[in-house]
Design a protein around this motif. Structure first.
Motif, PDB file in Angstrom:
ATOM      1  N   ALA A 152       0.835  -1.239   0.077  1.00  0.00           N
ATOM      2  CA  ALA A 152      -0.069  -0.083  -0.004  1.00  0.00           C
ATOM      3  C   ALA A 152       0.869   1.252   0.182  1.00  0.00           C
ATOM      4  CB  ALA A 152      -1.030  -0.114   1.212  1.00  0.00           C
ATOM      5  N   THR A 153       1.940   1.062   0.696  1.00  0.00           N
ATOM      6  CA  THR A 153       2.868   2.334   0.735  1.00  0.00           C
ATOM      7  C   THR A 153       3.354   2.733  -0.729  1.00  0.00           C
ATOM      8  OG1 THR A 153       3.508   2.115   3.095  1.00  0.00           O
ATOM      9  CG2 THR A 153       5.072   3.043   1.663  1.00  0.00           C
ATOM     10  N   LEU A 154       3.900   1.356  -1.337  1.00  0.00           N
ATOM     11  CA  LEU A 154       4.651   1.558  -2.506  1.00  0.00           C
ATOM     12  C   LEU A 154       3.481   2.031  -3.666  1.00  0.00           C
ATOM     13  CD1 LEU A 154       7.141   1.063  -4.286  1.00  0.00           C
ATOM     14  CD2 LEU A 154       6.282  -1.219  -4.554  1.00  0.00           C
ATOM     15  N   ALA A 155       2.195   1.698  -3.471  1.00  0.00           N
ATOM     16  CA  ALA A 155       1.162   2.136  -4.406  1.00  0.00           C
ATOM     17  C   ALA A 155       1.289   3.689  -4.558  1.00  0.00           C
ATOM     18  CB  ALA A 155      -0.224   1.629  -4.184  1.00  0.00           C
ATOM     19  N   LEU A 156       0.875   4.090  -3.042  1.00  0.00           N
ATOM     20  CA  LEU A 156       0.870   5.723  -2.815  1.00  0.00           C
ATOM     21  C   LEU A 156       2.241   6.471  -3.576  1.00  0.00           C
ATOM     22  CD1 LEU A 156      -0.394   6.110   0.791  1.00  0.00           C
ATOM     23  CD2 LEU A 156      -1.343   7.019  -1.328  1.00  0.00           C
ATOM     24  N   VAL A 157       3.397   5.849  -3.276  1.00  0.00           N
ATOM     25  CA  VAL A 157       4.627   6.400  -3.842  1.00  0.00           C
ATOM     26  C   VAL A 157       4.525   6.355  -5.301  1.00  0.00           C
ATOM     27  CG1 VAL A 157       7.122   5.969  -3.972  1.00  0.00           C
ATOM     28  CG2 VAL A 157       6.143   5.773  -1.773  1.00  0.00           C
ATOM     29  N   GLN A 158       4.388   5.366  -5.938  1.00  0.00           N
ATOM     30  CA  GLN A 158       4.289   5.443  -7.225  1.00  0.00           C
ATOM     31  C   GLN A 158       3.143   6.324  -8.150  1.00  0.00           C
ATOM     32  OE1 GLN A 158       3.516   1.088  -7.789  1.00  0.00           O
ATOM     33  NE2 GLN A 158       5.749   0.722  -8.024  1.00  0.00           N
TER      34      GLN A 158
END
Length: 367
Positions: A152-158
Motif C-alpha cells: 500500500a505504501t509503494l502504491a502511494l509512492v508510485q
C-alpha cells in the motif's frame, strides 16, 4: 452549530495571519474548529511553539547595501521564489468546499511550495493537475504515512511519482495519536469518505483505545522502513517530525536528503520541546549537508527570518492557511502567503539583508 456559508472575499479587518483565526472559528462548526485548532493534552507545546519564536529578539544591522533585494533561494537544489511552504494538513474540505484544489491554486499563484497530506480530501492526482498547471509554481511534495502493508505504501509512492510530485515527506513523529482533549470534548469525528487517497486509515494507534494497541505499535515504522523506502523511489526523502539531534545525525548517515523540525503542531506529545528551541541544535548537528526546514507556531515574517537565521532553509505554515481557507477560500490562502512574504521582505530589509544568503545567526539575540 452548522458551518456558515463560505465567503469569497477577504474581511476588511484581516491584516495579519492571526486575524484569520477568529473569522475561521466563527464560520466553522465547534467540533471542526476543535480538530483544526486544538493540540494534545494541556496544549503546552502548542502554545510554546508560538512563544518560542517571540522570545528570540532580532539584533539588526544598518546601512547595508539593499539594491536588488529579493526572497529567492533554493530547496533540494531547486530554485524557489521564496522560503515559505504550505505544510501537510488533512482533509481541507473540512474547512471549505474547494478543499485542496483551492489551496493548490492559491499556492501555485504565489509560487509557494505545497506539501499534500496523505489524508487529503482530494485525490493526489487532481491536486497535482491543478498545481502544476501554473507555470511559476513552487515545489510540490507528497507527505507520506508509512502503511502497515508495504504494498500500500509503494502504491502511494508510485502514484505520487507518476503525478509529478518532486519529493516524499515521511511523517515520523506520530505512531499514535496524541491525547487531544479539546477534540475529544467536542466529539469530533472525521466524516466518512473524507480521506480519499487511502483504502484504510493511516497506521496509527489511538492511546485511549486498548484493543489492538500492541499489534498496531508492533507495526509502527522504524529506521529499517526508511531504508527500505529509499530503495523503492527515485524521489528525495525528507523526514518530518525530528526534534532530537541524534535522530538528525542518524538520518544524515542514512543519506536522507531533508529534515523538517516539527512537533506535529503540538498535536502529538504535549510538553515536547518547541521547534524554535530544537532547530539550532539540529542545524549544528547536521551542518549544511541536509535540507533543513521547520514548522510550528510561525505567524509573522519576523518568525520566518528567525527560522532562517537559526539554520532553516525554509519554513512551513499549517493552521494559518487552513483558517484563511475557511474564511475566504483560495483567495484567503493566497492572501496569507502574500502577507507572510511581504512581512519577511520588510524584516529582512530592516535587518540589513538584501537576500536570504545575507541572513546569519548574528542577527539574533538569545532569549
Amino acid at each position: 452549530m452548522t458551518a456558515q456559508p463560505p465567503t469569497r472575499h477577504i474581511p476588511a479587518d484581516v491584516v495579519n495571519l492571526e486575524d484569520y483565526a477568529r473569522h475561521a472559528q466563527a464560520c466553522l462548526p465547534e467540533a471542526t474548529w476543535a480538530y483544526l485548532s486544538g493540540g494534545a493534552a494541556d496544549e503546552l507545546t502548542l502554545r510554546a511553539n508560538r512563544q518560542a519564536w517571540s522570545d528570540w529578539q532580532l539584533h539588526p544591522r544598518v546601512l547595508k547595501p539593499l539594491q536588488g533585494a529579493h526572497l529567492r533561494t533554493t530547496l533540494l537544489g531547486r530554485p524557489v521564489a521564496h522560503p515559505i511552504l504550505l505544510a501537510p494538513v488533512a482533509a481541507h474540505q473540512l474547512a471549505h468546499p474547494d478543499g485542496e484544489i483551492g489551496v493548490a491554486y492559491a499556492a501555485a499563484a504565489q509560487a509557494a511550495g505545497l506539501i499534500l497530506s496523505t489524508q487529503a480530501s482530494t485525490r493526489l492526482e487532481a491536486v497535482s493537475h491543478a498545481y502544476l498547471a501554473e507555470p511559476d509554481h513552487g515545489p510540490l511534495w507528497m507527505q507520506l504515512y508509512l502503511q502497515a502493508d508495504r504494498g500500500a505504501t509503494l502504491a502511494l509512492v508510485q502514484r505520487a511519482e507518476t503525478a509529478g510530485y518532486e519529493a516524499l515527506v515521511v511523517t515520523v513523529d506520530a505512531p499514535t495519536h496524541g491525547a487531544r482533549d479539546r477534540e475529544r470534548r467536542a466529539q469530533f469525528q472525521m466524516p466518512t469518505g473524507m480521506q480519499v487517497n487511502l483504502d484504510t486509515p493511516p497506521l496509527r494507534a489511538n492511546a485511549d483505545v486498548d484493543a489492538g494497541w500492541q499489534s498496531v505499535l508492533a507495526q509502527a515504522p522504524t529506521w529499517s522502513d526508511i531504508a527500505w523506502l529509499q530503495t523503492q523511489t527515485r524521489l528525495p526523502i525528507l523526514l518530518k517530525g525530528v526534534l532530537h539531534e541524534d535522530d538528525a545525525r542518524q538520518a544524515q548517515q542514512l543519506g536522507i536528503q531533508g529534515l523538517i523540525v516539527s512537533n506535529h503542531g503540538g498535536r502529538t506529545l504535549d510538553t515536547a520541546v518547541s521547534t524554535a528551541w530544537a532547530l539550532p541544535r539540529i542545524a549544528d548537528a547536521v551542518g549544511g549537508d541536509v535540507c533543513l526546514l521547520v514548522d510550528g507556531g510561525i505567524r509573522r515574517g519576523t518568525d520566518v527570518l528567525k527560522a532562517l537565521t537559526l539554520g532553516a532553509q525554509a519554513v512551513l505554515i499549517g493552521r494559518p492557511y487552513v483558517y484563511a481557507l475557511a474564511t475566504a477560500g483560495a483567495l484567503g490562502v493566497a492572501h496569507v502567503l502574500r502577507l507572510l512574504q511581504d512581512e519577511l521582505a520588510i524584516a529582512m530589509v530592516l535587518c540589513g539583508c538584501a537576500t536570504v544568503a545575507d541572513i546569519h545567526r548574528g542577527l539574533l539575540a538569545r532569549p
